[in-house]
Design a protein around this motif. Structure first.
Motif, PDB file in Angstrom:
ATOM      1  N   ALA A   2       0.884  -1.021   0.147  1.00  6.64           N
ATOM      2  CA  ALA A   2      -0.266   0.223   0.194  1.00  6.64           C
ATOM      3  C   ALA A   2       0.967   1.343   0.118  1.00  6.64           C
ATOM      4  O   ALA A   2       1.838   1.083   0.565  1.00  6.64           O
ATOM      5  N   LYS A   3       0.250   2.450  -0.920  1.00 12.41           N
ATOM      6  CA  LYS A   3       1.544   3.413  -0.603  1.00 12.41           C
ATOM      7  C   LYS A   3      -0.169   4.584   0.422  1.00 12.41           C
ATOM      8  O   LYS A   3      -0.796   4.414   0.375  1.00 12.41           O
ATOM      9  N   TYR A   4       1.080   5.131   1.496  1.00 10.40           N
ATOM     10  CA  TYR A   4       0.361   6.792   1.854  1.00 10.40           C
ATOM     11  C   TYR A   4       1.277   7.623   1.543  1.00 10.40           C
ATOM     12  O   TYR A   4       2.622   7.950   1.585  1.00 10.40           O
ATOM     13  N   VAL A   5       0.172   8.598   2.240  1.00 11.55           N
ATOM     14  CA  VAL A   5       1.011   9.932   1.706  1.00 11.55           C
ATOM     15  C   VAL A   5       0.892  10.384   3.892  1.00 11.55           C
ATOM     16  O   VAL A   5       0.392  10.580   4.647  1.00 11.55           O
ATOM     17  N   LEU A   6       2.160  10.903   3.879  1.00 16.61           N
ATOM     18  CA  LEU A   6       2.385  11.991   4.963  1.00 16.61           C
ATOM     19  C   LEU A   6       2.774  13.464   4.692  1.00 16.61           C
ATOM     20  O   LEU A   6       3.073  13.909   3.371  1.00 16.61           O
ATOM     21  N   TRP A   7       1.584  13.832   5.775  1.00 22.32           N
ATOM     22  CA  TRP A   7       1.673  15.249   6.245  1.00 22.32           C
ATOM     23  C   TRP A   7       1.984  15.490   7.765  1.00 22.32           C
ATOM     24  O   TRP A   7       2.105  15.486   8.321  1.00 22.32           O
ATOM     25  N   GLY A   8       2.717  16.678   7.946  1.00 22.36           N
ATOM     26  CA  GLY A   8       3.558  17.088   9.108  1.00 22.36           C
ATOM     27  C   GLY A   8       3.890  18.407   9.245  1.00 22.36           C
ATOM     28  O   GLY A   8       4.082  19.509   7.875  1.00 22.36           O
ATOM     29  N   SER A   9       4.343  19.010  10.295  1.00 22.75           N
ATOM     30  CA  SER A   9       4.477  20.395  10.584  1.00 22.75           C
ATOM     31  C   SER A   9       5.937  20.115  10.735  1.00 22.75           C
ATOM     32  O   SER A   9       6.504  19.366  11.305  1.00 22.75           O
ATOM     33  N   TYR A  10       6.981  21.209  10.939  1.00 20.09           N
ATOM     34  CA  TYR A  10       8.367  21.358  11.654  1.00 20.09           C
ATOM     35  C   TYR A  10       8.078  22.551  12.594  1.00 20.09           C
ATOM     36  O   TYR A  10       7.334  23.393  12.657  1.00 20.09           O
ATOM     37  N   CYS A  11       9.002  22.471  13.491  1.00 19.20           N
ATOM     38  CA  CYS A  11       8.743  23.737  14.432  1.00 19.20           C
ATOM     39  C   CYS A  11       9.606  24.187  14.325  1.00 19.20           C
ATOM     40  O   CYS A  11       9.631  25.151  12.750  1.00 19.20           O
ATOM     41  N   GLU A  12       9.123  25.667  14.526  1.00 21.07           N
ATOM     42  CA  GLU A  12      10.092  27.048  14.352  1.00 21.07           C
ATOM     43  C   GLU A  12      11.436  26.935  14.065  1.00 21.07           C
ATOM     44  O   GLU A  12      12.251  25.756  15.270  1.00 21.07           O
ATOM     45  N   ASN A  13      11.751  27.896  13.412  1.00 20.90           N
ATOM     46  CA  ASN A  13      13.698  27.472  13.288  1.00 20.90           C
ATOM     47  C   ASN A  13      14.397  26.502  13.514  1.00 20.90           C
ATOM     48  O   ASN A  13      15.167  25.492  13.414  1.00 20.90           O
ATOM     49  N   ALA A  14      13.292  25.529  12.722  1.00 24.89           N
ATOM     50  CA  ALA A  14      14.317  24.779  11.804  1.00 24.89           C
ATOM     51  C   ALA A  14      15.333  23.957  11.768  1.00 24.89           C
ATOM     52  O   ALA A  14      15.618  23.697  11.766  1.00 24.89           O
ATOM     53  N   LEU A  15      15.261  24.875  10.476  1.00 27.31           N
ATOM     54  CA  LEU A  15      16.705  24.933  10.045  1.00 27.31           C
ATOM     55  C   LEU A  15      17.829  25.471  10.218  1.00 27.31           C
ATOM     56  O   LEU A  15      19.047  25.087  10.647  1.00 27.31           O
ATOM     57  N   GLU A  16      18.110  25.410  11.626  1.00 27.19           N
ATOM     58  CA  GLU A  16      18.489  26.264  13.270  1.00 27.19           C
ATOM     59  C   GLU A  16      18.770  24.832  13.408  1.00 27.19           C
ATOM     60  O   GLU A  16      20.063  24.355  14.402  1.00 27.19           O
ATOM     61  N   LYS A  17      17.981  24.360  14.139  1.00 27.81           N
ATOM     62  CA  LYS A  17      17.615  23.396  14.975  1.00 27.81           C
ATOM     63  C   LYS A  17      17.713  21.989  14.392  1.00 27.81           C
ATOM     64  O   LYS A  17      18.568  21.283  15.605  1.00 27.81           O
ATOM     65  N   ARG A  18      17.245  22.118  13.917  1.00 25.98           N
ATOM     66  CA  ARG A  18      18.002  20.161  12.744  1.00 25.98           C
ATOM     67  C   ARG A  18      18.648  20.059  12.599  1.00 25.98           C
ATOM     68  O   ARG A  18      19.333  19.420  12.537  1.00 25.98           O
ATOM     69  N   THR A  19      20.116  20.514  12.962  1.00 23.71           N
ATOM     70  CA  THR A  19      22.202  20.769  12.545  1.00 23.71           C
ATOM     71  C   THR A  19      22.387  18.920  12.998  1.00 23.71           C
ATOM     72  O   THR A  19      22.933  18.812  12.447  1.00 23.71           O
ATOM     73  N   PRO A  20      21.708  19.545  14.575  1.00 17.32           N
ATOM     74  CA  PRO A  20      22.641  18.059  15.311  1.00 17.32           C
ATOM     75  C   PRO A  20      22.185  17.016  15.126  1.00 17.32           C
ATOM     76  O   PRO A  20      22.419  15.946  14.983  1.00 17.32           O
ATOM     77  N   TYR A  21      20.844  16.836  14.163  1.00 16.33           N
ATOM     78  CA  TYR A  21      20.070  15.972  13.710  1.00 16.33           C
ATOM     79  C   TYR A  21      20.093  15.412  12.492  1.00 16.33           C
ATOM     80  O   TYR A  21      20.003  14.121  11.486  1.00 16.33           O
ATOM     81  N   ARG A  22      20.658  16.157  11.432  1.00 19.05           N
ATOM     82  CA  ARG A  22      20.009  16.244   9.816  1.00 19.05           C
ATOM     83  C   ARG A  22      21.286  15.423   9.536  1.00 19.05           C
ATOM     84  O   ARG A  22      20.436  14.262   8.435  1.00 19.05           O
ATOM     85  N   GLU A  23      22.510  14.733   9.797  1.00 17.81           N
ATOM     86  CA  GLU A  23      23.081  13.445   9.178  1.00 17.81           C
ATOM     87  C   GLU A  23      22.500  11.815   9.298  1.00 17.81           C
ATOM     88  O   GLU A  23      22.020  11.524   8.595  1.00 17.81           O
ATOM     89  N   ALA A  24      21.558  12.197  10.868  1.00 19.67           N
ATOM     90  CA  ALA A  24      21.747  10.655  11.441  1.00 19.67           C
ATOM     91  C   ALA A  24      19.414  10.246   9.818  1.00 19.67           C
ATOM     92  O   ALA A  24      19.797   9.891  10.076  1.00 19.67           O
TER      93      ALA A  24
END
Length: 89
Positions: A2-24
């Motif tokens: 089966a196929k599924y569509v995901l829609w989600g939201s990012y936190c405020e300032n996601a571009l900065e906050k994601r940095t430590p987790y981006r590679e994983a």
């Protein structure tokens, strides 16, 4: 599968906050893609929403993948919805 569509939201300032987790995060997505589960995933151009397409046995599998992602575990993704998808084209 089966196929599924995901829609989600990012936190405020996601571009900065994601940095430590981006590679994983990216490594996990690549592993899903290599297994044929993840078809496509990415942010909207305003970096407020995330959209993805998955092929999986069931919705529970997709939920497990999302909730194991470093972005979900560390609050970069703040909520999500999964919808079964009937691909016509």
């Amino acid at each position: 599968m089966a196929k599924y569509v995901l829609w989600g939201s990012y936190c405020e300032n996601a571009l900065e906050k994601r940095t430590p987790y981006r590679e994983a995060h990216l490594q996990g997505l690549q592993a899903q893609k290599d297994r044929g589960i993840l078809v496509a995933l990415g942010p909207t151009t305003d970096n407020r929403k995330v959209f993805g397409i998955y092929e999986a046995d069931d919705e529970a599998t997709v939920r497990q993948l999302i909730e194991a992602d470093p972005y979900w575990q560390n609050g970069i993704w703040t909520d999500y919805e999964i919808h079964p998808w009937n691909q016509v084209f």
